[in-house]
Design a protein around this motif. Structure first.
Motif, mmCIF file in Angstrom:
data_model
loop_
_atom_site.group_PDB
_atom_site.id
_atom_site.type_symbol
_atom_site.label_atom_id
_atom_site.label_comp_id
_atom_site.label_asym_id
_atom_site.label_seq_id
_atom_site.Cartn_x
_atom_site.Cartn_y
_atom_site.Cartn_z
ATOM 1 N N UNK A 192 -12.614 24.803 3.899
ATOM 2 C CA UNK A 192 -12.203 25.984 3.130
ATOM 3 C C UNK A 192 -12.385 25.767 1.634
ATOM 4 N N UNK A 193 -12.995 24.656 1.255
ATOM 5 C CA UNK A 193 -13.282 24.414 -0.160
ATOM 6 C C UNK A 193 -12.127 23.819 -0.934
ATOM 7 N N UNK A 194 -10.956 23.657 -0.307
ATOM 8 C CA UNK A 194 -9.802 23.119 -1.046
ATOM 9 C C UNK A 194 -9.942 21.605 -1.209
ATOM 10 N N UNK A 195 -9.405 21.101 -2.318
ATOM 11 C CA UNK A 195 -9.396 19.656 -2.532
ATOM 12 C C UNK A 195 -8.122 19.090 -1.900
ATOM 13 N N UNK A 196 -8.284 18.219 -0.929
ATOM 14 C CA UNK A 196 -7.128 17.596 -0.278
ATOM 15 C C UNK A 196 -7.462 16.150 0.055
ATOM 16 N N UNK A 197 -6.434 15.330 0.116
ATOM 17 C CA UNK A 197 -6.660 13.923 0.435
ATOM 18 C C UNK A 197 -5.424 13.106 0.137
ATOM 19 N N UNK A 198 -5.655 11.833 -0.186
ATOM 20 C CA UNK A 198 -4.520 10.994 -0.574
ATOM 21 C C UNK A 198 -4.810 10.294 -1.901
ATOM 22 N N UNK A 199 -3.732 10.036 -2.612
ATOM 23 C CA UNK A 199 -3.821 9.062 -3.694
ATOM 24 C C UNK A 199 -3.432 7.740 -3.046
ATOM 25 N N UNK A 200 -4.413 6.849 -2.964
ATOM 26 C CA UNK A 200 -4.203 5.537 -2.361
ATOM 27 C C UNK A 200 -3.742 4.596 -3.464
ATOM 28 N N UNK A 201 -2.728 3.822 -3.176
ATOM 29 C CA UNK A 201 -2.295 2.845 -4.175
ATOM 30 C C UNK A 201 -2.136 1.482 -3.519
ATOM 31 N N UNK A 202 -2.689 0.469 -4.175
ATOM 32 C CA UNK A 202 -2.566 -0.923 -3.735
ATOM 33 C C UNK A 202 -1.774 -1.666 -4.787
ATOM 34 N N UNK A 203 -0.928 -2.598 -4.336
ATOM 35 C CA UNK A 203 -0.234 -3.484 -5.270
ATOM 36 C C UNK A 203 -0.363 -4.910 -4.758
ATOM 37 N N UNK B 24 0.858 -1.187 0.000
ATOM 38 C CA UNK B 24 0.000 0.000 0.000
ATOM 39 C C UNK B 24 0.892 1.235 0.000
ATOM 40 N N UNK B 25 0.525 2.187 -0.830
ATOM 41 C CA UNK B 25 1.268 3.454 -0.848
ATOM 42 C C UNK B 25 0.256 4.572 -0.760
ATOM 43 N N UNK B 26 0.418 5.472 0.166
ATOM 44 C CA UNK B 26 -0.453 6.640 0.218
ATOM 45 C C UNK B 26 0.390 7.885 0.053
ATOM 46 N N UNK B 27 -0.016 8.776 -0.860
ATOM 47 C CA UNK B 27 0.701 10.050 -0.996
ATOM 48 C C UNK B 27 -0.334 11.172 -0.921
ATOM 49 N N UNK B 28 -0.012 12.222 -0.174
ATOM 50 C CA UNK B 28 -0.990 13.285 0.087
ATOM 51 C C UNK B 28 -1.009 14.307 -1.050
ATOM 52 N N UNK B 29 -2.199 14.839 -1.324
ATOM 53 C CA UNK B 29 -2.295 15.937 -2.292
ATOM 54 C C UNK B 29 -3.073 17.080 -1.650
ATOM 55 N N UNK B 30 -2.935 18.248 -2.223
ATOM 56 C CA UNK B 30 -3.689 19.415 -1.759
ATOM 57 C C UNK B 30 -2.998 20.097 -0.596
#
Ligand code: HEM
Length: 444
Positions: free
Chosen positions: A350-361, A333-339
């Motif tokens: 505050x209306x901003x888009x934020x979260x993680x790109x979740x990746x499974x292998x 599993x790889x999680x990388x944050x965005x926003x």
């Protein structure tokens, strides 16, 4: 008799991104490509095979920068791969993530018709991922990648997501991430939990024996399937203000808020596991890779330390007594944050888009990713509590329940909203390097 040579991982043919944990800190970029012309698509595969490093090319797992290349089922079709090969991929990959939405809990706001375009559409053919310890090295890796697809008429970059470590080095809800990963036999990458026996390589790389003693179904011909893996890529928007508001509304002071957050995750924000530090946070423990994943749940059957319904205990119940065989549902599993991060203490969105790109292998989309997502995170039959979902990432709807076992009486929280919204995603296949070259000239 077990043929040991056959079990030896061909590291020089496996993409590095399959086995290397992401660096910490990190910078990452995801680029989606559409193949408008079959022959240039094939040329892209040839160039990609020259710039994607193999798992043997690494000195230290967190060392340098690398790019990975994965294909969707639509991408394989766009390359003109012959029908008999296409038919040899597992059905869930052929269908794609959007078609599996209901089973994954991608309903309402998270349903594919609300996804960010082009995610979940037949336009997404290739997923290029670049990962590096910092922005400069990321740029250099991207440059190598761009040389492979730029100036190729017929290849169009249709989406891009930049990710970067937050100043706190935590994911957007404020927890340390990227701690627990399985030890893959023969990978050369150290595991994270000394109490967890190594996993057969076939759980994560196709062409090898898995934990059942058999071989996972492998796409054909062998040159295409061997040393490949399936991957899941999901853009998960996080409602950080709602998460903070929930903690505030259900606690009487800041200390209680932190305890509630830890009970929901199974770890304190520092990464220190409740299993080893149930009463208070221990940042030294959270930061210590030799200790922060060295635990099991067997000594806590009723969840007084780590609730059975907490995120990490659901996602990997370890030795807890649950229905089913835990080792068959482990994932890389790889999680990388965005926003941008929501500033500390802010409780309003505050209306901003934020979260993680979740990746499974892994080798098994269905029994690994889909099972964990649907049976463990979004259902609770396996722990004998049918009405609960994962309090952190589950598909709750405002009526969710979360039980915290306590003496003399348990605490039962009500009215849990959904904190994580799916913005889209794709099921992919990460070919080995020989397979990338084969895809540049697949015999059709
Ligand atoms: C935005 C959504 C999510 C957030 C914020 C999140 C956050 C975290 C954090 C902070 C950890 C503990 C650190 C670690 O062990 O690396 C963790 C562990 C984990 N998560 Fe998530 N996660 C999310 C979604 C998911 C999803 C969708 C899945 C699977 C389908 C998943 C599966 C796991 C697994 C398998 C672990 C390791 C458990 C263990 O071995 O202890 N997570 N997650």
């Amino acid at each position: 008799m077990v043929d040991e040579a056959a079990d030896r991982l061909e590291l020089d043919d496996i993409q590095r991104g399959v086995l290397s944990p992401r660096p910490a800190p990190y910078a990452a970029t995801y680029i989606l490509l559409r193949i408008d012309d079959r022959d240039t698509g094939r040329e892209l595969m040839r160039r990609a095979s020259a710039v994607v490093p193999s798992a043997a090319a690494t000195i230290s797992p967190a060392g340098d920068a690398w790019i990975s290349v994965a294909l969707t089922f639509e991408g394989l079709k766009a390359l003109g791969v012959r029908q008999s090969c296409l038919d040899s991929f597992v059905p869930e990959f052929q269908q794609g993530m959007a078609a599996r939405a209901r089973a994954l809990g991608d309903i309402g706001e998270s349903s594919p018709e609300n996804w960010e375009k082009p995610l979940g559409t037949p336009d997404v053919h290739v997923v290029v991922t670049a990962l590096a310890p910092d922005a400069q090295r990321l740029e250099r890796a991207l440059e190598r990648g761009r040389n492979a697809y730029e100036r190729l008429p017929g290849i169009k970059a249709i989406w891009r997501q930049d990710c970067h470590v937050l100043p706190t080095e935590k994911e957007p809800f404020g927890f340390k991430d990227g701690i627990s990963h399985p030890l893959v036999e023969g990978s050369g990458v150290p595991g994270s939990n000394p109490a967890e026996p190594p996993f057969k390589a076939g759980e994560f790389v196709l062409g090898y024996r898995d934990e059942t003693g058999g071989f996972p179904p492998m796409p054909q011909p062998e040159v295409l399937g061997r040393n490949g893996s399936y991957a899941v890529f999901r853009k998960l928007h996080q409602r950080v203000a709602a998460f903070r508001q929930y903690l505030r509304a259900n606690s009487s002071n800041a200390q209680e808020e932190e305890l509630l957050a830890a009970k929901m995750m199974g770890r304190w924000r520092s990464g220190a596991p409740l299993a080893l530090s149930p009463e208070r946070d221990d940042p030294g423990l959270g930061a210590d890779a030799a200790r922060n994943n060295n635990f099991l749940f067997g000594d806590d059957p009723r969840g007084f330390k780590t609730p059975a319904s907490s995120h990490i205990r659901r996602a990997n119940p370890r030795d807890a007594s649950v229905a089913g065989a835990v080792r068959l549902h482990r994932m890389i599993r790889r999680g990388t944050a965005y926003g941008p991060p929501l500033p500390e203490g802010v409780l309003e969105e505050d209306g901003a888009d934020r979260g993680i790109i979740f990746a499974f292998i892994g080798s098994h989309l269905k029994r690994q990713f889909e099972f964990v997502q649907s049976e463990w995170l979004n259902d609770s039959v396996f722990i004998g509590a049918s009405a609960e979902k994962d309090p952190v990432s589950g598909a709750n709807d405002g009526t969710g329940i979360f039980t915290i076992p306590r003496r003399p009486v348990r605490r039962r929280l009500q009215g849990l909203p959904r904190f994580v919204i799916t913005r889209g995603g794709e099921y992919c296949f990460i070919p080995g390097l020989r397979a990338l070259r084969w895809l540049s000239d697949p015999q059709t």
